[in-house]
Design a protein around this motif. Structure first.
Motif, PDB file in Angstrom:
ATOM      1  N   GLN A  60      -4.105  18.676 -41.369  1.00 51.27           N
ATOM      2  CA  GLN A  60      -4.060  18.957 -39.935  1.00 51.27           C
ATOM      3  C   GLN A  60      -2.885  19.873 -39.597  1.00 51.27           C
ATOM      4  N   GLN A  61      -1.730  19.604 -40.213  1.00 52.97           N
ATOM      5  CA  GLN A  61      -0.562  20.452 -39.967  1.00 52.97           C
ATOM      6  C   GLN A  61      -0.795  21.861 -40.491  1.00 52.97           C
ATOM      7  N   ALA A  62      -1.431  21.960 -41.647  1.00 54.45           N
ATOM      8  CA  ALA A  62      -1.703  23.272 -42.233  1.00 54.45           C
ATOM      9  C   ALA A  62      -2.664  24.074 -41.355  1.00 54.45           C
ATOM     10  N   VAL A  63      -3.677  23.418 -40.817  1.00 57.34           N
ATOM     11  CA  VAL A  63      -4.634  24.092 -39.929  1.00 57.34           C
ATOM     12  C   VAL A  63      -3.922  24.602 -38.682  1.00 57.34           C
ATOM     13  N   GLU A  64      -3.043  23.780 -38.119  1.00 60.11           N
ATOM     14  CA  GLU A  64      -2.283  24.204 -36.940  1.00 60.11           C
ATOM     15  C   GLU A  64      -1.396  25.395 -37.269  1.00 60.11           C
ATOM     16  N   GLN A  65      -0.760  25.345 -38.444  1.00 61.81           N
ATOM     17  CA  GLN A  65       0.116  26.439 -38.850  1.00 61.81           C
ATOM     18  C   GLN A  65      -0.671  27.724 -39.077  1.00 61.81           C
ATOM     19  N   ALA A  66      -1.941  27.593 -39.454  1.00 60.78           N
ATOM     20  CA  ALA A  66      -2.797  28.763 -39.683  1.00 60.78           C
ATOM     21  C   ALA A  66      -3.462  29.240 -38.400  1.00 60.78           C
ATOM     22  N   GLY A  67      -3.060  28.683 -37.277  1.00 59.39           N
ATOM     23  CA  GLY A  67      -3.619  29.127 -36.006  1.00 59.39           C
ATOM     24  C   GLY A  67      -5.027  28.646 -35.747  1.00 59.39           C
ATOM     25  N   GLY A  68      -5.351  27.441 -36.250  1.00 57.66           N
ATOM     26  CA  GLY A  68      -6.676  26.895 -36.019  1.00 57.66           C
ATOM     27  C   GLY A  68      -7.729  27.402 -36.967  1.00 57.66           C
ATOM     28  N   LYS A  69      -7.310  28.119 -38.004  1.00 58.95           N
ATOM     29  CA  LYS A  69      -8.253  28.626 -39.000  1.00 58.95           C
ATOM     30  C   LYS A  69      -8.053  27.887 -40.321  1.00 58.95           C
ATOM     31  N   VAL A  70      -8.902  28.204 -41.295  1.00 61.80           N
ATOM     32  CA  VAL A  70      -8.750  27.593 -42.619  1.00 61.80           C
ATOM     33  C   VAL A  70      -7.450  28.098 -43.239  1.00 61.80           C
TER      34      VAL A  70
END
Length: 307
Positions: A157-167
């Motif tokens: 979830q944190q990684a998705v947020e860091q990627a701007g809502g993308k994979v």
């Protein structure tokens, strides 16, 4: 000598227009060519549905591969043609046992993320184009394989947020995991000569070593190198469990470890003897029974090694 006139290509301009300009016969470059715009039709509902279905298959490819490899391994469906799963993967798919293990572990992570994400969703076949962002390749989830299921969800979830809502890329996921590991890391309190037990958890590199004991011979910041019945391994401290033996008991286990190592290094062990050493490497007590001592002494005699 007269220089021949140079040949120059005539420039023809292409203009998209429906109007027609008069052509000047003395100036061919003024010719106008009408170009009709090509209209690209929108996807039909059926085509849009097919596209989504095919995209899901592409995104889930590594998951399907991992699940298939897991079943091939667990059911030993390779046994009619190959002795080991490693040989089978190399000959049939052209990749190593390690790559197969990566895919299997990635499939387990993907399934964990999907299960949690689908608890409140009717359609369980979710992908990046659904209501949940899910991994699309094995490298994106490889850093998650060493975490507990709950941690996997939080990190993703944190990684998705860091990627701007993308994979997120594998690098982003790895960075998030590293930050969490550094934040939750506990000091290494193990000491050289201490006896500990191996905890496999989700570490594929320790498969088959669960419950085995080892003796610490090197203490790092967050890991230890331990000597076990079949060799040395560098293991993170969260995959070790202290057995809390007394100093005298640790010394007894060190002597046993040395005897096993000499036998292993002799190069004279046959399969039955190796099986005995493996059993000794899984002892849950700091001593040998009389029968175990006789058995070990017999193997040493056969290998011409003094106890």
């Amino acid at each position: 000598m007269t220089k021949p006139p140079s040949k120059r290509k005539k420039a023809i301009s292409a203009v998209s227009s429906n109007s027609t300009r008069p052509v000047n016969p003395d100036n061919p470059a003024s010719v106008t060519i009408d170009v009709s715009a090509v209209e690209i039709p929108e996807l039909s509902d059926e085509e849009q549905s097919d596209r989504l279905l095919l995209e899901r298959k592409v995104e889930r490819a590594f998951f399907e591969a991992g699940k298939a490899l897991m079943e091939l391994r667990d059911r030993r469906l390779y046994r009619s043609t190959h002795k080991t799963f490693e040989e089978y993967c190399r000959d049939r798919f052209g990749h190593s046992r390690q790559q197969s293990n990566y895919l299997i572990a990635a499939a387990e992570v993907y399934e964990n993320l999907t299960t949690i994400g689908c608890q409140n969703v009717v359609n369980e076949d979710l992908t990046t184009i659904g209501s949940q962002i899910l991994p699309t390749n094995e490298r994106q989830v490889r850093p998650l394989t060493k975490l507990e299921p709950q941690q996997q969800q939080e990190v993703w979830q944190q990684a998705v947020e860091q990627a701007g809502g993308k994979v997120p890329t594998g690098r982003i996921v790895k960075d998030v995991v590293q930050r969490i590991m550094e934040r939750t890391q506990v000091p290494n309190t193990y000491q050289i000569g201490e006896v500990c037990q191996i905890l496999v958890k989700d570490n594929l590199e320790l498969r088959g070593k669960g419950g085995c004991w080892g003796i610490v011979n090197h203490v790092g910041e967050f890991s230890c190198t331990v000597t076990m019945w079949d060799g040395e391994y560098t293991v993170r401290i969260d995959y070790l469990k202290p057995l809390n033996y007394l100093d005298s008991e640790c010394q007894q286990m060190q002597l046993l470890c040395d005897r096993i190592k000499r036998l292993r290094d002799s190069g004279k062990l046959e399969a039955p003897a190796e099986a005995v050493l493996k059993c000794l490497g899984e002892l849950k007590r700091p001593y040998l029974t009389k029968f175990e001592e006789k058995l070990l002494s017999f193997i040493e005699q056969e290998c011409l090694i003094a106890p």
